[in-house]
Write a protein that holds these residues in place. Structure first.
Motif, mmCIF file in Angstrom:
data_model
loop_
_atom_site.group_PDB
_atom_site.id
_atom_site.type_symbol
_atom_site.label_atom_id
_atom_site.label_comp_id
_atom_site.label_asym_id
_atom_site.label_seq_id
_atom_site.Cartn_x
_atom_site.Cartn_y
_atom_site.Cartn_z
ATOM 1 N N ALA A 284 0.744 -1.201 -0.166
ATOM 2 C CA ALA A 284 0.223 0.040 0.024
ATOM 3 C C ALA A 284 0.941 1.237 0.172
ATOM 4 O O ALA A 284 0.742 2.423 -0.793
ATOM 5 C CB ALA A 284 -0.980 -0.042 1.140
ATOM 6 N N ASP A 285 2.002 1.250 0.739
ATOM 7 C CA ASP A 285 2.940 2.448 0.809
ATOM 8 C C ASP A 285 3.527 2.538 -0.532
ATOM 9 O O ASP A 285 3.623 3.798 -1.004
ATOM 10 C CB ASP A 285 3.774 2.240 1.649
ATOM 11 C CG ASP A 285 3.308 2.247 3.259
ATOM 12 O OD1 ASP A 285 2.305 2.806 3.353
ATOM 13 O OD2 ASP A 285 3.986 1.867 4.298
ATOM 14 N N GLN A 286 3.773 1.726 -1.112
ATOM 15 C CA GLN A 286 4.583 1.694 -2.509
ATOM 16 C C GLN A 286 3.429 2.433 -3.514
ATOM 17 O O GLN A 286 4.046 3.262 -4.308
ATOM 18 C CB GLN A 286 5.074 0.406 -3.112
ATOM 19 C CG GLN A 286 5.991 -0.440 -2.012
ATOM 20 C CD GLN A 286 7.116 0.284 -1.527
ATOM 21 O OE1 GLN A 286 7.874 1.085 -2.365
ATOM 22 N NE2 GLN A 286 7.242 0.201 -0.117
ATOM 23 N N LEU A 287 2.343 1.867 -3.448
ATOM 24 C CA LEU A 287 1.168 2.615 -4.260
ATOM 25 C C LEU A 287 1.146 3.982 -4.006
ATOM 26 O O LEU A 287 0.954 4.769 -4.991
ATOM 27 C CB LEU A 287 -0.229 1.907 -4.375
ATOM 28 C CG LEU A 287 -0.373 0.161 -4.745
ATOM 29 C CD1 LEU A 287 -1.414 -0.366 -4.319
ATOM 30 C CD2 LEU A 287 0.110 0.262 -6.172
ATOM 31 N N SER A 288 1.085 4.231 -2.825
ATOM 32 C CA SER A 288 0.984 5.734 -2.311
ATOM 33 C C SER A 288 2.065 6.458 -2.718
ATOM 34 O O SER A 288 1.804 7.669 -3.404
ATOM 35 C CB SER A 288 1.067 5.893 -0.701
ATOM 36 O OG SER A 288 -0.136 5.267 -0.292
ATOM 37 N N ASN A 289 3.334 6.165 -3.041
ATOM 38 C CA ASN A 289 4.301 6.808 -3.642
ATOM 39 C C ASN A 289 4.425 7.317 -4.814
ATOM 40 O O ASN A 289 4.911 7.999 -5.586
ATOM 41 C CB ASN A 289 5.751 6.115 -3.378
ATOM 42 C CG ASN A 289 6.792 6.805 -3.766
ATOM 43 O OD1 ASN A 289 7.247 7.797 -3.414
ATOM 44 N ND2 ASN A 289 7.993 6.049 -4.684
ATOM 45 N N LEU A 290 3.533 6.089 -5.584
ATOM 46 C CA LEU A 290 3.377 6.229 -6.873
ATOM 47 C C LEU A 290 1.999 7.234 -7.156
ATOM 48 O O LEU A 290 1.608 7.407 -8.445
ATOM 49 C CB LEU A 290 3.121 4.947 -7.753
ATOM 50 C CG LEU A 290 4.391 4.099 -7.762
ATOM 51 C CD1 LEU A 290 4.123 3.004 -8.097
ATOM 52 C CD2 LEU A 290 5.605 4.912 -8.698
ATOM 53 N N GLY A 291 1.287 7.569 -6.206
ATOM 54 C CA GLY A 291 0.081 8.758 -6.609
ATOM 55 C C GLY A 291 -0.852 7.958 -6.696
ATOM 56 O O GLY A 291 -2.117 8.518 -7.233
ATOM 57 N N MET A 292 -0.961 6.337 -6.341
ATOM 58 C CA MET A 292 -2.057 5.676 -6.468
ATOM 59 C C MET A 292 -2.493 4.846 -5.200
ATOM 60 O O MET A 292 -2.578 3.895 -4.833
ATOM 61 C CB MET A 292 -1.813 4.591 -7.644
ATOM 62 C CG MET A 292 -1.476 5.040 -8.773
ATOM 63 S SD MET A 292 -0.883 3.647 -10.065
ATOM 64 C CE MET A 292 -2.297 2.922 -10.229
ATOM 65 N N GLU A 293 -2.857 5.864 -4.465
ATOM 66 C CA GLU A 293 -3.081 5.671 -2.984
ATOM 67 C C GLU A 293 -4.072 4.604 -2.841
ATOM 68 O O GLU A 293 -5.584 5.067 -3.081
ATOM 69 C CB GLU A 293 -3.436 6.826 -2.163
ATOM 70 C CG GLU A 293 -2.084 7.687 -1.873
ATOM 71 C CD GLU A 293 -2.660 8.928 -1.220
ATOM 72 O OE1 GLU A 293 -3.585 9.101 -0.570
ATOM 73 O OE2 GLU A 293 -1.570 9.888 -1.015
ATOM 74 N N ALA A 294 -4.141 3.336 -2.161
ATOM 75 C CA ALA A 294 -5.061 2.575 -1.376
ATOM 76 C C ALA A 294 -5.475 3.284 -0.152
ATOM 77 O O ALA A 294 -6.672 3.289 0.151
ATOM 78 C CB ALA A 294 -4.538 1.216 -1.205
ATOM 79 N N ILE A 295 -4.453 3.999 0.477
ATOM 80 C CA ILE A 295 -4.817 4.837 1.784
ATOM 81 C C ILE A 295 -3.538 5.388 1.702
ATOM 82 O O ILE A 295 -2.270 5.193 1.524
ATOM 83 C CB ILE A 295 -4.996 3.976 2.922
ATOM 84 C CG1 ILE A 295 -5.427 4.605 4.013
ATOM 85 C CG2 ILE A 295 -3.961 2.929 3.129
ATOM 86 C CD1 ILE A 295 -5.763 3.888 5.404
ATOM 87 N N HIS A 296 -3.774 6.726 2.319
ATOM 88 C CA HIS A 296 -2.473 7.640 2.694
ATOM 89 C C HIS A 296 -1.569 6.848 3.648
ATOM 90 O O HIS A 296 -2.243 6.459 4.491
ATOM 91 C CB HIS A 296 -3.323 9.043 3.315
ATOM 92 C CG HIS A 296 -2.269 10.159 3.513
ATOM 93 N ND1 HIS A 296 -1.038 10.083 4.371
ATOM 94 C CD2 HIS A 296 -1.940 11.258 2.681
ATOM 95 C CE1 HIS A 296 -0.341 11.141 4.302
ATOM 96 N NE2 HIS A 296 -1.092 11.860 3.370
ATOM 97 N N PRO A 297 -0.299 6.984 3.288
ATOM 98 C CA PRO A 297 0.633 6.445 4.163
ATOM 99 C C PRO A 297 0.607 6.843 5.888
ATOM 100 O O PRO A 297 0.646 5.703 6.550
ATOM 101 C CB PRO A 297 1.921 6.510 3.605
ATOM 102 C CG PRO A 297 1.633 7.864 2.739
ATOM 103 C CD PRO A 297 0.353 7.694 2.467
ATOM 104 N N LYS A 298 0.184 7.746 5.878
ATOM 105 C CA LYS A 298 0.189 8.365 7.500
ATOM 106 C C LYS A 298 -1.314 7.764 7.985
ATOM 107 O O LYS A 298 -0.889 7.627 9.435
ATOM 108 C CB LYS A 298 0.397 9.810 7.644
ATOM 109 C CG LYS A 298 1.918 10.252 7.228
ATOM 110 C CD LYS A 298 1.997 11.606 7.619
ATOM 111 C CE LYS A 298 3.488 12.084 7.198
ATOM 112 N NZ LYS A 298 3.928 13.476 7.454
ATOM 113 N N ALA A 299 -2.126 7.594 7.229
ATOM 114 C CA ALA A 299 -3.425 7.084 7.717
ATOM 115 C C ALA A 299 -3.308 5.788 8.065
ATOM 116 O O ALA A 299 -3.338 5.084 8.991
ATOM 117 C CB ALA A 299 -4.540 7.208 6.837
#
Length: 475
Positions: free
Chosen positions: A266-281
């Motif tokens: 999920a964090d890797q997806l967030s890094n690419l702007g394809m958030e499953a969920i915000h990493p801090k959330a």
């Protein structure tokens, strides 16, 4: 035991369908309760209130902050008012429409009056508008969520559900509470066994939720409610499944729904702007051991994707091919760089100050390349400032795309060779290649024009041609 469930803006725009799927659907009696919903604004509303998330087109806030024309923001606020009233008319009629319109019109008028008074106050010279902009931004953002939450409660009550409006916007609240206190205060008297709380995605708090999370604030509210109320599961309802690739690129018939994965992915997806969920959330959920489920809001019988701390695929495999367009590669070459770590520190600080997001970086003895996402204006400014700061450096700028293979266990034998071969067969030249020792992601930097073909080629080679068994399937 209860769940905390978030509905995104695009899904909220299809509210009538949501009533038939996740809000009520086949549920009756007690099955309607022991759930908390956190709702976003209807699709497009927050873009009008702040600025467009993708194009940057100014909304009410951006026009107010720009202040070139003192009344420019008022015309955009009129557009917001029209859009909100139009949405009300789609959902309600008669007395219910009057209730919905009266509620949001009062909020809009309060906000407009506040902004007009602030503008007049700052014209005197003793007060600076910049000192108050974050508060204005938060106030405007809250309008979208209170609008959709109030309407949801009204519709649910009319359908016989004992829904209650949890207004976390802090409207007319005398003193701000901390984030934790705000949540605890509003939920302390709610009986989840007989009430269905509908909470605003924006939560006013003394820390200033947008100062840290900006447009990711609704997911932070969702995560905080889940952790503080002791939810056994957190659920995000989207308009699509979390799949092995973008169906618009590789085709609906070729993708596979991801049944299970972990928070690293999920964090890797967030890094690419394809958030499953915000990493801090996600961090709060991870720490509390709360699993996250990503579901398609319009396929309620599908179990979706479960994201947990300890999941690892039964055998090494690629689970997702994802990527990011509109990435700028800023390459700095300087022979004086060798052995001087200050280069990296100072350059990263400069990019951060310009609000450029660093997707990745690579370096060798005398060069560093930053792969950043941001506006072209800020990227050009970064190139100019770097050139001015390091007179002996050569700074090159190239627009690229990043395509990634991601998995909970990416220790796939020969994956690098197969990746290079797949892209070469598609006549795609790799500009750079990154794989860390953690073995959860491999990034390929390609020309921007090759993005879609690269996604297709890697998905075909690393997912479609593989027998994943039960590794990628419904949970």
């Amino acid at each position: 035991m209860h769940t905390v469930e978030k509905i995104g803006g695009t899904s909220m725009s299809r509210f009538s369908e949501l009533m038939d799927t996740i809000l009520i659907g086949k549920r009756q009696g007690a099955a309607l309760y022991n759930r908390i919903f956190v709702v976003s604004a209807y699709g497009g509303i927050t873009n009008l209130l702040l600025e467009h998330k993708k194009t940057g087109e100014p909304g009410v806030y951006a026009r107010f902050a720009d202040a070139e024309h003192e009344t420019a923001w008022q015309a955009t606020l009129d557009q917001v008012r029209t859009a909100m009233l139009t949405k009300n008319a789609e959902l309600f009629s008669g007395d219910d429409l009057i209730k919905a319109d009266t509620f949001i019109l009062e909020r809009i008028e309060d906000a407009a009056s506040c902004m007009e008074n602030l503008q007049q106050l700052c014209s005197l010279g003793h007060f600076q508008l910049e000192d108050h902009l974050l508060r204005v931004r938060e106030m405007l953002a809250s309008l979208g969520e209170t609008h959709s939450a109030f309407n949801s409660v009204l519709a649910l009550n009319n359908a016989g559900v004992n829904a209650c409006f949890v207004d976390l916007s802090g409207w007319h609240q005398e003193h701000p509470l901390s984030f934790d206190e705000m949540i605890q205060h509003h939920f302390k008297d709610i009986d989840l066994s007989s009430q269905l709380p509908i909470a605003t995605g924006y939560a006013h708090c003394s820390e200033g939720v947008m100062r840290t999370f900006d447009r990711g604030y609704s997911e932070m509210t969702f995560s905080k409610i889940a952790t503080l109320t002791g939810a056994h599961e957190a659920v995000i309802h989207k308009e699509y499944h979390l799949s092995s690739a973008d169906p618009a690129v590789v085709g609906l018939d070729n993708i596979v729904t991801i049944g299970r994965t972990n928070y690293d992915v999920a964090d890797q997806l967030s890094n690419l702007g394809m958030e499953a969920i915000h990493p801090k959330a996600a961090k709060g959920l991870r720490q509390q051991g709360i699993q996250l489920r990503i579901k398609n809001a319009f396929e309620p019988d599908h179990s979706g994707t479960v994201i947990s701390n300890d999941y690892c695929s039964a055998k090494p495999c690629v689970e997702i091919i994802a990527g990011r367009r509109n990435v700028f590669a800023i390459e700095i070459f300087d022979q004086d760089m060798l052995g001087d770590s200050n280069y990296d520190i100072e350059l990263a600080r400069l990019l951060h100050q310009l609000k450029l997001y660093i997707v990745n970086r690579d370096s060798d003895a005398n060069s560093i390349t930053y792969y950043v996402s941001g506006t072209r204006k800020m990227v050009n400014r970064a190139v100019r400032l770097i050139g001015e700061a390091y007179k002996g450096a050569v700074v090159d700028l190239t627009k690229v795309a990043i395509v990634s293979a991601i998995g909970s266990d990416l220790k796939v034998s020969g994956i690098l060779a197969r990746t290079v071969s797949a892209l070469a067969s598609a006549n795609i030249s790799i500009q750079a290649l990154h794989q860390s020792m953690r073995q959860v992601e491999m990034q390929c930097v390609v020309k921007e024009s090759d993005y879609e073909n690269a996604v297709k080629a890697l998905h075909h080679a690393l997912i479609e041609q593989e027998d994943h068994g039960d590794v990628i399937c419904a949970a």
